[in-house]
Design an enzyme around this catalytic site. Structure first.
Site, PDB file in Angstrom:
ATOM      1  N   GLU A 139       0.843  -1.196   0.000  1.00 31.21           N
ATOM      2  CA  GLU A 139       0.000   0.000   0.000  1.00 31.21           C
ATOM      3  C   GLU A 139       0.879   1.247   0.000  1.00 31.21           C
ATOM      4  OE1 GLU A 139      -3.276   0.312  -0.499  1.00 31.21           O
ATOM      5  OE2 GLU A 139      -2.500   2.337  -0.668  1.00 31.21           O
ATOM      6  N   LYS A 185       8.185  -1.695  -2.445  1.00 30.94           N
ATOM      7  CA  LYS A 185       7.573  -0.930  -1.361  1.00 30.94           C
ATOM      8  C   LYS A 185       8.659  -0.341  -0.451  1.00 30.94           C
ATOM      9  CE  LYS A 185       4.984   0.819   1.667  1.00 30.94           C
ATOM     10  NZ  LYS A 185       4.232   2.031   1.449  1.00 30.94           N
ATOM     11  N   CYS A 222       6.235   4.481   9.341  1.00 33.36           N
ATOM     12  CA  CYS A 222       6.857   3.604   8.340  1.00 33.36           C
ATOM     13  C   CYS A 222       8.248   3.986   7.839  1.00 33.36           C
ATOM     14  CB  CYS A 222       5.917   3.442   7.166  1.00 33.36           C
ATOM     15  SG  CYS A 222       4.462   2.508   7.649  1.00 33.36           S
TER      16      CYS A 222
END
Ligand code: NAD
Ligand code: UGA
Length: 464
Positions: free
Chosen positions: A162, A222, A278
């Site tokens: 995502e 990612k 993150c």
């Protein structure tokens, strides 16, 4: 194959918004988001959609539209797994706090628990989608667990990382730059699984923006994307310090550099340091993976992004202490903004936590105001660092409900989150209520220097 029933394990910042948008766009698919956190699920189910546990512009409207129609939130994980033909794993993958890889590697225990639960419960074939951010080659471990502990059913593992950013999650989900789907494209079954997920997204996303790759490229892309983004912030922040000693202005530099179409203008906003759950975690993970393959130069290269970011947070706090005549002991310092960026109530790794902790070391009295963050969260964030006892934190840190209250009688005000309301604040009144000289530190460069100096502030903005 047409997907009719989706289960998502993990009702957090990713699982909640992502599934809400899928449910809104695909009314024929039943989407059930499950979590072991009962309080969180209860909040997702609150009669008043404004009480859902995550604040994101536009999200409550979407949840309001789809919830109860084809979007459900539940703690019955087994049932949702059993009924689903596609299962997203969207649980947290924090940095390990123990054992091998402590402080660096991603902690995969929640992922593994999900895999074992899926294997135990499933009675028919499933497509399992990695939504969480994972170290490259995690899909291999997942497949091993599923194949060896399951009931003999077939699993296809997809990687579908995502890329949404908090604060703009809904817009990012409705109109993503790209959707990335990694699968076992060498096999027929793998191709079918990839296509099934492509079809879900293709309901509202143009095909050209849906990329398919092998699983390992998807997993690694990612981590790479987050590393590149964070690296831009650290690069401009490194320049901010150079600007301060040379008379250059970091916004002017960023504008000049960003005009180069090869560089581009985005993500060059100098700040008190990036936060969020993150960037740091994913770069540390990348550093750990590189080291574990013996790629020490690669590891050192990326680690520097974190080193620079930590330096920026410390340096900002140090600047406050130095400017206030080298002591802030017993002085009242107002912190405006606690979230790691505007338009979110998420505080994970927020620069405000570290700046405040540093100021507490110097025995400052802190007053915090943030429009969306709860008081208990602020105390919990500071306590989590382990530098100060909760008792001491509660004694020294006060949380108030407006920026004006925070700045009243303060020696200094520091803006740490770029909330729009801080731009529009009545700074004349703030100034009047403060002790003199009134110091104003802009860690986000949202305030105009000329007007603030005009009012009478001793003004410092990072990067000029
Ligand atoms: P989060 O902590 O907000 O949510 C994770 C949820 O998973 C929690 O509510 C937790 O209770 C639940 N959970 C954990 N183990 C479970 C289990 N065995 N069964 C059921 N529920 C379980 O985390 P998040 O911010 O949503 O992030 C999830 C993943 O997505 C992470 O890997 C993160 O790196 C990645 N990611 C996050 C963002 C972001 O903006 N937050 C963006 C992109 C990717
Ligand atoms: C980031 C990425 O942007 C997402 O693509 C990714 O999906 C997500 O991480 C993730 O994997 O969790 P997020 O952390 O939500 O999203 O927010 P960002 O907008 O990227 O901001 C991160 C931090 O960098 C914030 O503290 C922000 O204030 C800071 N930042 C960002 C700057 O200081 N300067 C900038 O120019 C941009």
């Amino acid at each position: 194959m047409k997907i009719k029933n989706i289960c998502c394990i993990g009702a957090g910042y990713v699982g909640g918004p992502t599934m809400a948008v899928i449910a809104q766009k695909c009314p024929e698919i039943k989407v059930t988001v499950v979590d072991i956190n009962e309080k969180r699920i209860a909040a997702w189910n609150d009669d008043d959609v404004n009480n859902i546990p995550i604040y994101e512009p536009g999200l409550s409207e979407i949840v309001g539209e789809a919830r109860g129609r084809n979007l459900f939130f539940s703690t019955n994980v087994d049932e949702a797994i059993d009924q689903a033909d596609m299962i997203f794993i969207s649980v947290n993958t924090p940095t390990k706090t123990y054992g091998i890889g402590k402080g660096m590697a991603a902690d995969l225990k929640f992922i593994e628990l999900c895999a074992r639960q899926i294997a135990r419960v499933s009675k028919n074939d499933k497509i399992v989608v990695e939504k969480s951010t994972l170290p490259v080659r995690t899909a291999e471990a997942l497949k091993n667990i599923l194949d060896n502990t399951g009931n003999g059913v077939n699993y296809q593992i997809l990687s579908n990382p995502e890329f949404l950013a908090e604060g703009t999650a809904v817009q990012d989900l409705l109109n993503p730059d790209r959707v990335l789907i990694g699968g076992d494209i060498a096999s027929e079954k793998g191709k079918e699984a990839v296509q099934a997920l492509v079809d879900v997204y293709a309901t509202w996303i143009p095909q050209k923006n849906i990329l398919t790759t092998n699983v390992w490229s998807s997993e690694l892309s990612k981590l790479t994307a987050n590393a590149f983004l964070a690296q831009r912030v650290s690069s401009i922040n490194a320049m901010s310090q150079l600007c301060e000693v040379t008379g250059a202005d970091v916004d002017e530099v960023a504008r000049a550099v960003g005009k180069d179409s090869r560089i581009g203008p985005k993500f060059l906003q100098s700040s008190v340091g990036f936060g969020g759950s993150c960037f740091q975690k994913d770069i540390l993970n990348l550093v750990y993976i590189s080291k574990s393959f013996g790629l020490n130069e690669v590891a050192d290269y990326w680690e520097q992004v974190i080193i620079m970011n930590n330096h920026q947070k410390r340096r900002f706090a140090g600047k406050i202490v130095k400017t206030l005549y080298n002591t802030v002991a017993g002085k009242r310092i107002a912190i405006l903004g606690w979230a790691f960026k505007k338009d979110t109530n998420d505080t994970r790794e927020s620069a405000a936590i570290y700046v405040t902790d540093y100021l507490l070391n110097e025995q400052a009295d802190i007053v915090v105001y943030d429009p969306k963050v709860r008081k208990e969260q602020i105390y919990a964030d500071l306590e989590y660092l382990g530098t100060h006892s909760l008792e001491e934190i509660k004694e020294r840190v006060t949380i108030v409900s407006s920026a004006l209250d925070a700045s009243k009688d303060a020696h200094a005000v520091a803006v740490l989150t770029e909330w729009d309301e801080f731009k529009k604040l009545d700074w004349e009144t703030v100034y009047k209520g403060m002790l003199k000289p009134a110091f104003l530190f802009d860690g986000r460069r949202i305030l105009e220097s000329k007007t603030k100096v005009g009012i009478g502030f001793e003004f410092y903005a990072i990067g000029s």
